[in-house]
Motif scaffolding. Structure first.
Motif, short mmCIF file in Angstrom:
data_model
loop_
_atom_site.label_atom_id
_atom_site.label_comp_id
_atom_site.label_asym_id
_atom_site.label_seq_id
_atom_site.Cartn_x
_atom_site.Cartn_y
_atom_site.Cartn_z
N ILE A 15 1.80 -14.11 2.92
CA ILE A 15 3.25 -14.42 2.64
C ILE A 15 3.66 -13.74 1.45
N ILE A 16 2.78 -13.34 0.75
CA ILE A 16 3.21 -12.74 -0.73
C ILE A 16 3.38 -11.17 -0.38
N VAL A 17 2.34 -10.83 0.54
CA VAL A 17 2.66 -9.46 0.93
C VAL A 17 3.88 -9.13 1.72
N LEU A 134 0.26 -0.39 0.24
CA LEU A 134 0.04 -1.87 -0.41
C LEU A 134 -1.47 -1.96 -0.94
N TYR A 135 -1.41 -2.66 -1.74
CA TYR A 135 -2.86 -3.12 -2.30
C TYR A 135 -2.69 -4.70 -2.48
N ALA A 136 -3.65 -5.46 -1.97
CA ALA A 136 -3.61 -6.93 -2.05
C ALA A 136 -5.02 -7.31 -2.45
N ALA A 137 -5.12 -8.37 -3.19
CA ALA A 137 -6.42 -9.08 -3.59
C ALA A 137 -6.29 -10.50 -3.75
N LYS A 138 -7.24 -11.12 -3.38
CA LYS A 138 -7.14 -12.71 -3.77
C LYS A 138 -8.50 -13.20 -4.05
N GLN A 139 -8.73 -13.94 -5.12
CA GLN A 139 -10.16 -14.43 -5.41
C GLN A 139 -10.73 -15.03 -4.28
N GLY A 140 -11.92 -14.80 -4.15
CA GLY A 140 -12.62 -15.27 -3.03
C GLY A 140 -12.45 -14.61 -1.58
N LEU A 141 -11.56 -13.78 -1.37
CA LEU A 141 -11.22 -13.06 -0.32
C LEU A 141 -11.55 -11.59 -0.51
N SER A 148 0.91 2.70 5.59
CA SER A 148 1.88 2.27 6.52
C SER A 148 2.04 0.79 6.69
N SER A 149 2.04 0.18 5.38
CA SER A 149 2.04 -1.15 5.30
C SER A 149 3.47 -1.81 6.12
N ALA A 150 4.42 -1.23 5.94
CA ALA A 150 5.72 -1.80 6.60
C ALA A 150 5.70 -2.00 8.17
N GLN A 151 4.52 -0.96 8.59
CA GLN A 151 4.62 -1.13 10.13
C GLN A 151 3.58 -2.01 10.51
N CYS A 152 3.00 -2.77 9.82
CA CYS A 152 1.88 -3.79 9.96
C CYS A 152 2.25 -5.07 9.98
N ARG A 153 1.83 -5.97 10.64
CA ARG A 153 1.94 -7.30 10.99
C ARG A 153 0.95 -7.92 9.96
N LEU A 154 1.46 -8.26 8.75
CA LEU A 154 0.61 -8.73 7.78
C LEU A 154 1.17 -10.39 7.06
N ASP A 155 1.10 -11.13 8.07
CA ASP A 155 1.81 -12.42 7.84
C ASP A 155 0.70 -13.38 7.48
N LYS A 158 -5.95 -13.21 7.51
CA LYS A 158 -6.71 -12.50 8.67
C LYS A 158 -6.34 -10.98 9.06
N ALA A 159 -4.89 -11.04 9.14
CA ALA A 159 -4.28 -9.56 9.22
C ALA A 159 -4.63 -8.69 8.45
N ILE A 160 -4.65 -9.16 7.25
CA ILE A 160 -4.74 -8.24 5.87
C ILE A 160 -6.44 -7.67 6.06
N THR A 161 -7.30 -8.72 6.06
CA THR A 161 -8.77 -8.17 6.09
C THR A 161 -8.89 -7.39 7.34
N GLU A 162 -8.08 -7.66 8.32
CA GLU A 162 -8.47 -6.74 9.67
C GLU A 162 -8.01 -5.18 9.58
#
Length: 275
Positions: A15-17, A134-141, A148-155, A158-162
């Motif tokens: 969601i934050i992404v 885009l760079y994204a991080a979360k403690q424990g993840l 090309s993040s605007a073209q990705c489905r990152l909702d 799991k999508a972010i890690t994949e």
């Protein structure tokens, strides 16, 4: 009275992404115009309509999904310390980090969103809309880079890690690389680089704008980012989370202790980012 909020495990990084990408799209609508008006804030730093639109987008969306978590933004930072000192968890955002880079039109500006818990950054998202990176991080993840993040489905997470590349990526020990600001170079920074040259055969310097400098350390492109010039908490929080979750450090130059957040004075001390 201390305000207790939900656990970070319930915060969806996806969601934050999405919020950061939406803010970046608002910024790009203005960036693509022929002319952008520039105001000066009280500290003489520049402010554009892009800063304001990004702020409004991020705040409205964060309040929609996480209305019980307070928000501290560069464009709304006049919240008194006696109020925010009771926050054990809050959003810390820089709607447009690198406004000078935005005005110069070199593409090196970012949207920064961080979650602070007990004075430490536990989640961070940095989006560079011109680069669509885009760079994204979360403690424990973990920490991830997505191109090309605007073209990705990152909702979702799991999508972010994949789809994301796990950071760090590079590990070149032959050359020590130091990243420094395009807009700020101090004698102390030059002295730091000089000391590295005394102890390493090859030292290279790279220039970059905004919080992308911290991202370069997180991904392993650079080894150090020394900052001996003024910054505010919203400048560093998201990058701090990304660096730490990639195994790096963001420490005060004098004490070697990690930067802390939600201080009475929101200005950061001098610090060094290392991997």
């Amino acid at each position: 009275m201390i305000i207790r909020h939900r656990n970070i495990i319930n915060i969806n990084l996806g969601i934050i992404v999405q919020i950061a990408v939406a803010a970046g799209q608002k910024v790009m609508q203005i960036y693509d115009q022929d002319h952008v008006d520039v105001e000066l804030k009280n500290d003489l730093s520049p402010l554009t309509i892009a800063d304001k639109h990004s702020h409004q987008t991020i705040v409205s969306q964060l309040q929609k999904y996480y209305k019980d978590i307070p928000i501290l933004s560069e464009e709304g930072a006049a919240i008194p310390y006696h109020e925010r000192k009771s926050w054990d968890m809050f959003w810390l955002i820089d709607p447009l980090d690198g406004t000078k880079e935005f005005i110069k039109r070199n593409g090196e500006f970012t949207i920064n969103i961080a979650l602070i818990k007990d004075q430490k950054p536990v989640l961070g998202v940095i989006y560079a809309p011109v680069l669509d990176t885009l760079y994204a991080a979360k403690q424990g993840l973990g920490s991830f880079k997505i191109e090309s993040s605007a073209q990705c489905r990152l909702d979702d997470e799991k999508a972010i890690t994949e789809q994301g590349t796990v950071l760090p990526v590079f590990n070149n020990n032959d050359v020590v690389r130091v990243v420094a600001s395009r807009s700020h170079m101090s004698p102390e920074t030059a002295a730091f680089i000089g000391k590295l040259k005394d102890s390493h055969q090859q030292v290279e310097m790279i220039s970059s704008g905004s919080s992308l400098k911290m991202c370069l350390v997180a991904e392993g492109t650079c080894d150090y980012y020394p900052r001996f010039a003024p910054t505010m908490e919203w400048d560093t929080a998201a990058g701090h989370a990304i660096v730490e979750q990639a195994g790096g450090d963001v420490c005060m130059a004098n004490t070697k202790e990690p930067l802390i957040y939600n201080k009475e004075c929101l200005r950061n001390p001098w610090f060094i980012v290392s991997r």
